[in-house]
Design a protein around this motif. Structure first.
Motif, short mmCIF file in Angstrom:
data_model
loop_
_atom_site.label_atom_id
_atom_site.label_comp_id
_atom_site.label_asym_id
_atom_site.label_seq_id
_atom_site.Cartn_x
_atom_site.Cartn_y
_atom_site.Cartn_z
N TYR A 42 -7.14 -7.22 -4.30
CA TYR A 42 -6.94 -6.88 -2.76
C TYR A 42 -7.80 -7.69 -1.98
N TRP A 43 -9.06 -7.86 -2.29
CA TRP A 43 -9.87 -8.57 -1.61
C TRP A 43 -9.64 -9.95 -1.42
N GLU A 68 -6.74 0.37 5.80
CA GLU A 68 -6.39 -0.10 4.35
C GLU A 68 -7.86 -0.62 3.81
N ASP A 69 -8.71 -1.33 4.65
CA ASP A 69 -9.95 -1.71 4.21
C ASP A 69 -10.80 -0.85 3.75
N ARG A 84 -10.12 2.14 2.86
CA ARG A 84 -9.38 3.07 1.73
C ARG A 84 -9.69 2.14 0.38
N ARG A 85 -9.56 0.84 0.51
CA ARG A 85 -9.74 0.14 -0.92
C ARG A 85 -11.19 -0.02 -1.14
N SER A 86 -11.43 0.07 -2.47
CA SER A 86 -12.50 0.14 -3.44
C SER A 86 -13.31 -1.36 -3.48
N ARG A 100 -6.73 -10.51 0.76
CA ARG A 100 -6.98 -10.11 2.21
C ARG A 100 -7.88 -11.09 2.88
N ASP A 152 -11.76 -3.55 -6.13
CA ASP A 152 -10.14 -4.16 -6.28
C ASP A 152 -10.24 -5.65 -5.85
N PHE A 166 0.65 -0.94 0.18
CA PHE A 166 -0.01 0.16 -0.15
C PHE A 166 1.04 1.04 0.04
#
Length: 749
Positions: free
Chosen positions: A64-65, A53-54, A56-58, A68, A61, A25
């Motif tokens: 990323y998920w 960060e969760d 902030r993320r769209s 995660r 994305d 990030f």
């Protein structure tokens, strides 16, 4: 597309290298934070960074998920947190993919939460998300690890219902069929064969072998034989394992003639088989079937003739024969296999040889076990530590310390053994033999062999002397320990000495050890030491001294436990101080809240011993009314006293109360009632009942009873609904003062 393997992260580190590079990030990755000796990140700080960060993320994305959720499931082992994130994302329009579902299901299964894994999978499918075919098969294979084929089959059918083109793999079908057969649901397993055919699969030899084994297990041999013929007609060649499974079915039906004919066919089939593992499995299954059904002579014939020739490894074949014979408690038969091997110039496997000696010792065949041990020493065999323990204990029980000493010397020659532990096991075995000379000889041998006795060794020696009644010898060893010839004594040493002194009636010396020797050596007597002293004093009928020790313990700040109170109650009742025991219960035990079934049973036993059956009954009822939980032993004590007094009705009344309080009669209860019905006949006016019939009704636990109480006559009428007759049960007339022990009763509604 990423695919999550079924391999565990801890086993091969797969998940640690799942991604080729750390995810960042901006410039720092919260997934791959470095932890050095100079700086260790606070877990709370890391959690805050991840949550930030969760936020902030769209939702779009997806990469990323995926990472995660994957990290939460594999690295942190937190499927609940992953599910929480997935639920939140779904509310924001996120649609889970195959990787998300696979990660969650694997994590739940790793945690042993298979039921939830099945439920979550069904919820995913019901919500409209259906993974790809490969992921579906991976998930089904993972769910099959639960051993619950019914739930897994429900998931399979749900997937097929929403995705018509999905076809479970042949391996998954075979596993489902196998698990259904293990549950004896063979006909349901057979239906799966038709289902897999309808979906384009062709049953293979594994499918047919599994199904044949299922039908053999439920003794439907004709159906199994038809399946065997069917697979040949369908072009599926049976292997030797299939034939071995079918032979097991005929042996289970006791059709030895057909079984032997098929065994001849099996030996020829094994010669043509190319897969060594299949041949070994077929041979092992055949031997297990013969031993399970009791055809041991056939096993010995196979061992002598070896009709399988070179098809199966010789060492494996003989080793499995010995293991199977030992499993079915034929240890002498396994020893015969060893003899056959020696005649052929073969050496038995150490594990199998050890299992034979172990089994012989447990079956009172220690002399034969010792003989095998001597023979095994010729080819370098050493028994395991547990087998050594069993062997020396069995030999000492036979009072053959000479052979036990030989076993000790053999074990001392074994490399890598803890010599102190080997000596300690031998000394513990010598405690059953009145042979103090041998114990002292062992101590001398230890000193001569540079093996200094430790605290456990000397405690074992002292305990052995005390059990032999040689307390003076135990005191000499204690004196040597206190003068520095051996290691210093510990609290266990002194407690053991006190128990030995009290056993010999030397109460003053035991109290001197408690009050003087222990403090001088820096030991504060524990509750165990005080309990041992009080128990010994009560056995010597010195109740007053025991109570003084209890007062001393209380003043020293040592908290009494349930064992303390059980000892005191039992001791007071044994010495005839029942009233004192009642006052002690009222003033000390009940207010302390430290009481259990051992205390209750001690009190009930004491009351019944002095003929206070009515008091025992009311104490039992008061316990239940006050929220305590007497166990079945407590009820059995009172029922047994009723049996001794010939009071059948009162005994059945207590059984009814026991069942009302959630306790079921056990085998002891029924033995007491059986003894009660063998005693003198009842002579109660107004009784018109067949005792045998009534006993059978009670043994069925008389699930439906109606009770009517007549206050004027203190009689209770019990009407079993199934029989339609009445029993008039008279109670003891008890004084208005319920009981000397005043337990607080719950408030009336």
């Amino acid at each position: 597309m990423f695919f999550i393997s079924r391999l565990r992260a801890r086993e091969n580190g797969f998940y640690r290298t799942f991604f080729s590079k750390p995810l960042s990030f901006f410039t720092t990755s919260v997934f791959h934070l470095k932890k050095t000796h100079d700086h260790v990140l606070d877990p709370r700080v890391e959690e805050d960074a991840l949550e930030e960060e969760d936020r902030r993320r769209s939702v779009t994305d997806r990469a990323y998920w995926r990472r995660r959720i994957h990290n939460l499931c594999t690295l942190r082992k937190s499927p609940d947190e992953a599910l929480r994130i997935i639920d939140g994302l779904c509310l924001r329009g996120y649609r889970p993919d195959s990787l998300n579902l696979s990660s969650v299901i694997h994590s739940l299964c790793d945690a042993g939460r298979f039921e939830e894994a099945h439920r979550r999978c069904l919820l995913f499918v019901a919500s409209g998300f259906v993974p790809d075919e490969r992921t579906c098969n991976v998930i089904i294979a993972r769910l099959l690890d639960s051993g619950d084929p019914v739930s897994t089959l429900r998931v399979v059918h749900r997937l097929i219902g929403v995705k018509r083109e999905f076809v479970p793999s042949l391996t998954n079908y075979n596993r489902l069929i196998n698990q259904m057969c293990l549950m004896c649901r063979v006909r349901d397993a057979h239906k799966l064969v038709f289902e897999m055919r309808s979906r384009g699969h062709r049953p293979n030899v594994v499918t047919y072998t599994t199904l044949i084994g299922g039908y053999c297990e439920i003794r439907e041999i004709e159906v199994a034989h038809k399946l065997f013929d069917e697979m040949r007609a369908c072009g599926v060649r049976p292997n030797c394992l299939t034939l071995s499974v079918l032979i097991g079915g005929f042996l289970k039906r006791r059709d030895l003639e057909v079984g032997r004919k098929m065994m001849e066919e099996l030996w020829g089939e094994m010669k043509d088989e190319t897969d060594a593992s299949v041949k070994s499995a077929a041979f092992a299954n055949l031997i297990d079937s013969l031993c399970r059904e009791g055809y041991f002579n056939d096993v010995f014939e196979i061992a002598e003739d070896m009709p399988q020739c070179e098809s199966v490894n010789v060492e494996f074949a003989y080793g499995h024969m010995m293991d199977s014979l030992c499993r079915y408690k034929r240890n002498h038969g396994a020893a015969r296999i060893v003899y056959i091997m020696k005649c052929k110039g073969l050496k038995p496997i150490s594990t199998s040889y050890n299992a034979i000696i172990h089994g012989l010792c447990k079956d009172d065949g220690c002399m034969r076990g010792y003989q095998l041990l001597e023979e095994g020493s010729e080819f370098g065999f050493f028994p395991s530590e547990y087998t050594y323990k069993l062997l020396v204990e069995s030999l000492c029980k036979e009072h053959d310390t000479g052979k036990a000493r030989n076993v000790l010397e053999l074990m001392l020659r074994k490399e890598g053994t803890d010599r102190n532990r080997i000596y300690n096991i031998y000394l513990r075995a010598l405690c059953v033999v009145d042979n103090p000379t041998e114990i002292l000889n062992v101590l001398v041998s230890m000193l001569q062999g540079d093996c200094r006795p430790d605290e456990y060794t000397l405690n074992t020696v002292i305990d052995g002397f005390c059990k032999m009644g040689r307390v003076d010898d135990a005191m000499k060893v204690l004196g040597d320990m206190m003068t520095g010839k051996f290691c210093a004594p510990d609290a266990v040493t002194l407690t053991t000495v006190m128990c030995g002194l009290l056993t010999q009636g030397r109460a003053e010396e035991a109290l001197d050890v408690l009050n003087r020797v222990m403090p001088e050596n820096g030991f504060k007597p524990s509750v165990v030491a005080y309990n041992a002293v009080m128990r010994g004093l009560f056995k010597l009928r010195k109740g007053d001294e025991a109570m003084r020790v209890f007062d001393q313990m209380s003043k020293a700040g040592v908290i009494a436990d349930n064992t303390t109170y059980a000892i005191i109650i039992d001791g007071l009742c044994v010495t005839g101080q029942v009233d004192t025991a009642k006052r002690f219960w009222d003033d000390v035990i009940w207010p302390s809240g430290r009481h259990d079934a051992y205390v209750y049973s001690a009190f009930l036993k004491g009351l019944c011993r002095f003929g206070s059956l009515s008091d025992a009954c009311h104490f039992l009822y008061e316990l239940a009314d006050s929220g305590a939980v007497p166990n079945v032993v407590c009820y059995n004590i009172v029922i047994d006293e009723c049996s001794r007094s010939g009071l059948r009705r009162e005994a059945y009344q207590i059984i009814e109360e026991m069942r009302k309080n959630g306790q079921a009669p056990d085998a002891v209860t029924w033995r007491i009632l059986d003894k009660l019905h063998d005693s003198r006949a009842l002579a109660v006016e107004g009784e018109d009942i067949n005792p045998d019939s009534y006993f059978k009704d009670v043994q069925r636990q008389a699930l439906h009873t109606e009770s009517i109480t007549n206050e004027e006559s203190d009689f209770k009428l019990i009407k079993p609904k199934e029989r339609g007759y009445y029993v008039t049960a008279a109670f003891h007339h008890i004084t208005p003062q319920r009981f000397l022990i005043n337990l607080p009763r719950p408030p009336c509604p």
